[in-house]
Design a protein around this motif. Sequence first.
Motif, PDB file in Angstrom:
ATOM      1  N   GLY A   1      65.905  73.314  38.739  1.00 17.65           N
ATOM      2  CA  GLY A   1      66.048  72.201  39.298  1.00 17.65           C
ATOM      3  C   GLY A   1      67.359  71.625  40.395  1.00 17.65           C
ATOM      4  N   ALA A   2      67.022  70.704  40.828  1.00 21.37           N
ATOM      5  CA  ALA A   2      68.208  70.118  41.744  1.00 21.37           C
ATOM      6  C   ALA A   2      69.549  69.886  41.043  1.00 21.37           C
ATOM      7  CB  ALA A   2      67.783  68.978  42.420  1.00 21.37           C
TER       8      ALA A   2
ATOM      9  N   ASP B   1      71.541  72.985  40.805  1.00 19.12           N
ATOM     10  CA  ASP B   1      71.920  73.204  42.057  1.00 19.12           C
ATOM     11  C   ASP B   1      73.409  72.663  42.185  1.00 19.12           C
ATOM     12  OD1 ASP B   1      69.776  74.902  42.768  1.00 19.12           O
ATOM     13  OD2 ASP B   1      68.824  73.588  44.212  1.00 19.12           O
TER      14      ASP B   1
ATOM     15  N   ARG C   1      67.316  72.920  51.726  1.00 15.41           N
ATOM     16  CA  ARG C   1      68.319  73.428  50.586  1.00 15.41           C
ATOM     17  C   ARG C   1      69.622  74.216  51.225  1.00 15.41           C
ATOM     18  NH1 ARG C   1      64.747  75.554  47.951  1.00 15.41           N
ATOM     19  NH2 ARG C   1      64.617  73.841  46.110  1.00 15.41           N
TER      20      ARG C   1
ATOM     21  N   TYR D   1      67.983  66.026  51.227  1.00 15.96           N
ATOM     22  CA  TYR D   1      67.811  66.955  49.960  1.00 15.96           C
ATOM     23  C   TYR D   1      67.749  66.295  48.704  1.00 15.96           C
ATOM     24  CZ  TYR D   1      69.749  70.017  46.339  1.00 15.96           C
ATOM     25  OH  TYR D   1      69.555  71.087  45.500  1.00 15.96           O
TER      26      TYR D   1
ATOM     27  N   GLU E   1      64.040  65.348  49.017  1.00 16.25           N
ATOM     28  CA  GLU E   1      63.005  66.430  48.703  1.00 16.25           C
ATOM     29  C   GLU E   1      63.062  66.717  47.010  1.00 16.25           C
ATOM     30  OE1 GLU E   1      63.472  70.098  50.746  1.00 16.25           O
ATOM     31  OE2 GLU E   1      62.792  69.488  52.614  1.00 16.25           O
ATOM     32  N   CYS E   2      64.352  66.490  46.432  1.00 16.19           N
ATOM     33  CA  CYS E   2      64.236  66.937  45.038  1.00 16.19           C
ATOM     34  C   CYS E   2      63.222  65.729  44.316  1.00 16.19           C
ATOM     35  CB  CYS E   2      65.806  66.643  44.573  1.00 16.19           C
ATOM     36  SG  CYS E   2      66.980  67.802  45.124  1.00 16.19           S
ATOM     37  N   LYS E   3      63.411  64.590  44.767  1.00 17.05           N
ATOM     38  CA  LYS E   3      62.537  63.489  44.169  1.00 17.05           C
ATOM     39  C   LYS E   3      60.877  64.006  44.450  1.00 17.05           C
ATOM     40  CE  LYS E   3      63.103  59.258  44.831  1.00 17.05           C
ATOM     41  NZ  LYS E   3      63.416  57.929  45.665  1.00 17.05           N
TER      42      LYS E   3
ATOM     43  N   LYS F   1      64.270  61.457  35.817  1.00 13.13           N
ATOM     44  CA  LYS F   1      64.982  62.215  36.759  1.00 13.13           C
ATOM     45  C   LYS F   1      65.136  61.537  38.190  1.00 13.13           C
ATOM     46  CE  LYS F   1      63.573  66.731  34.751  1.00 13.13           C
ATOM     47  NZ  LYS F   1      64.947  67.262  34.969  1.00 13.13           N
TER      48      LYS F   1
ATOM     49  N   PHE G   1      68.401  60.525  40.860  1.00 12.92           N
ATOM     50  CA  PHE G   1      68.281  60.987  42.366  1.00 12.92           C
ATOM     51  C   PHE G   1      68.791  59.433  42.999  1.00 12.92           C
ATOM     52  CE2 PHE G   1      65.403  64.552  41.179  1.00 12.92           C
ATOM     53  CZ  PHE G   1      66.611  65.276  41.091  1.00 12.92           C
TER      54      PHE G   1
END
Length: 703
Positions: free
Chosen positions: A303-304, A307, A341, A645, A648-650, A667, A671
């Motif tokens: 997951g983000a 990252d 990413r 970014y 997109e993670c959401k 989560k 974000f």
Amino acid sequence: MSSKLVVEVVGVDQNGQRSTQIIKLPSQHDWKANSAALMKKIAKKFRANDGSYKLQISDVMLDPADADSLAQAVSKLDLSSTTPQFKICENSTKGEPDGKQIVVHFEQQKPFTFAVDDDLSQLDDAVFSSLVDGARAHFQVQGQLGKLYEDVRGKRMYIDDWDDLSECLEELECGQSLQLHVEPTVASKPSKRRNRLKATNDDENDDDDEKKEALPAPPKTIYRGPKKKVSLVFVGETGVGKTTLLTSIQDFINRVPFDKVRCTKKPELVGLSQTQDTRNFPLSNDEWAVNIIDTPGIGDTSGAARDQEHMGSIIDFLGDYGDFNAVCILIKRGTTRLSTRMRYIVNELRSNMPKDVKNNFIVIMTRSDVPVPDKDTMAVIKQLHLPTGNIIPVNNNAYEELDLKQYPPGSPILKIVKTRQRDDYKSNHDYLQILLEAAVEMKPYQGDKMRQLKIKRDKLKEQVGLLKRTIDDSFETEKEIKEKLAALEAAKTVEQMNKAFDQSGEHTDYEYVKVHGKISTACNACKQVCHIDCGLSYGDELNGCACASGSSCNRCGCSMSSHAHLGWKRREKKVWVSNVNEDMKFKFMNAQQQQRELARRKDDLKKKLTTLEQKRDQCAKDIRQKYSELEHIAIIGYNESFEQYMMECKKAVEKDDGLTRQEKEEKISVFDTALHQFNLFKDAVKGKLKQAKDYVGSFASTN
């Protein structure tokens, strides 16, 4: 100039050993005689198979008709299971053949010369074996001959098989020679006795050999200069091939031969980075002292959050590590679209590196079957604002684990694949040499500068965090002020509704008085006065009158219901009536008390809000100042890809069916908080801060 024709024959001799023989042809024109001579001498020198032979002629330097006649004459020859290679050379009187030659040097001995025809397509591994056997016999080496290599600009390029040899020969023109050298080994060192025999044989050479000039000793190719120090940082998305590239560099530095190559282990979970921590790998040989900083892959399925942890650890490690020459961004060749990413990765690095090393980036293009970038890949590199002058291809096909069990032994597919992998392995080492040479020319970037830059950025982040808390406090204060104002209005309404709780006051009433001082009881039926000066009061029952006898009048005999008092008069009077609603009174009094308390709290909150607004403005000013310092130092001021970014993670969290709704909300809340702070930062830098509700309220509505 007179000339002779000879045939060079490679095959298995009577002792079962591979042998090279030179057979002279008796005539230049009589091919029938030539065929007979070949048949006889080949049968004598090479192993026979029941008197039946098959020979293949690689090339015959004659006209087509004569070549066909010779091929037909020797078509029945067979040298066991080995296909021999023939070459017909036209030799001058000096014995210098036309075509291509291989000259092998070993120590101070006389070089070994090996002739090869021009048509390489008809040759195979037998030629390489003959070359090695001939060189070993020529140099009288006991045991295995050392490895053959070509000296290329002071570096050894090893010739391990026919594929390597044919590549070198293809670069030669007709009449040129390939200079090779034998790498000394314990097994290939000649004995003293052999040296004495060699000296004797040299004295007995024919006149042509005596006329040849002595060739110089082969140059020494061992690197004698100072070690070249290089530090490289590998960064890329998960699955781009960082771990495999590291393995290939280790093999390159350690000079691991192709047959010792090991496949890289694939992770058990697809999408999981094989490298989970930033680590450095020191490698060294006589020429290079290389340090590789291998970083975790970005885009891990964890997951983000992982990252961001990885990026933070990378930046921290580089700041603490020390000097390094280049950051190598790994991109697959054939990448058609720049991922959010990847843009985030590169921009995060650029925002943490100073301007004076903006060109210390090298693009390593993995999976490069073709060593130049295609149009799409080049477009991606340009969109990342990376230097296009340092694009190094690598091809790690040799490390790919292949399942070739379905192919039988001896399959041509197996040979093609093996040849291809060997070629890729060799070319990849050339690319790695180019990579290190390019990096060593770059100005080493000092890690302490990056650490200082990170300290400045951390202070900026602290200031942004303070601004966020101030904005949050302002929002809560404004919210509370609004609540108090609403409560104040509500209290006023309650006060208004209950202010009439006290209805006390004077009221008009009536009383009856005697007109003449006496009251008479009269009958309305018979019009007779039945009783004069009655003592009853107004409103009393007439049954109590003196003339009443039960329900009848004892005077007139009529019913008492027909009687009435005469002489009363009604008059008005003022009386005070107390009428207080205690419930309404309580509400009224309580509303007044609330208004007094709410008014005091509202004034206090407005003072607090004024203080917070001043603090907010000062924070924004400090942020602009600190950002200005960073923007002057760093390649880019901030990572402009962060917002996209995070979005997109959401989306990825929303699509994750493995999470519960509560887990998704938790989560996404993280974000949203990050986006909140990022937008605050951008507006503060631009000097365009909005109202607190425009930040906090918009994110509260998403949760």
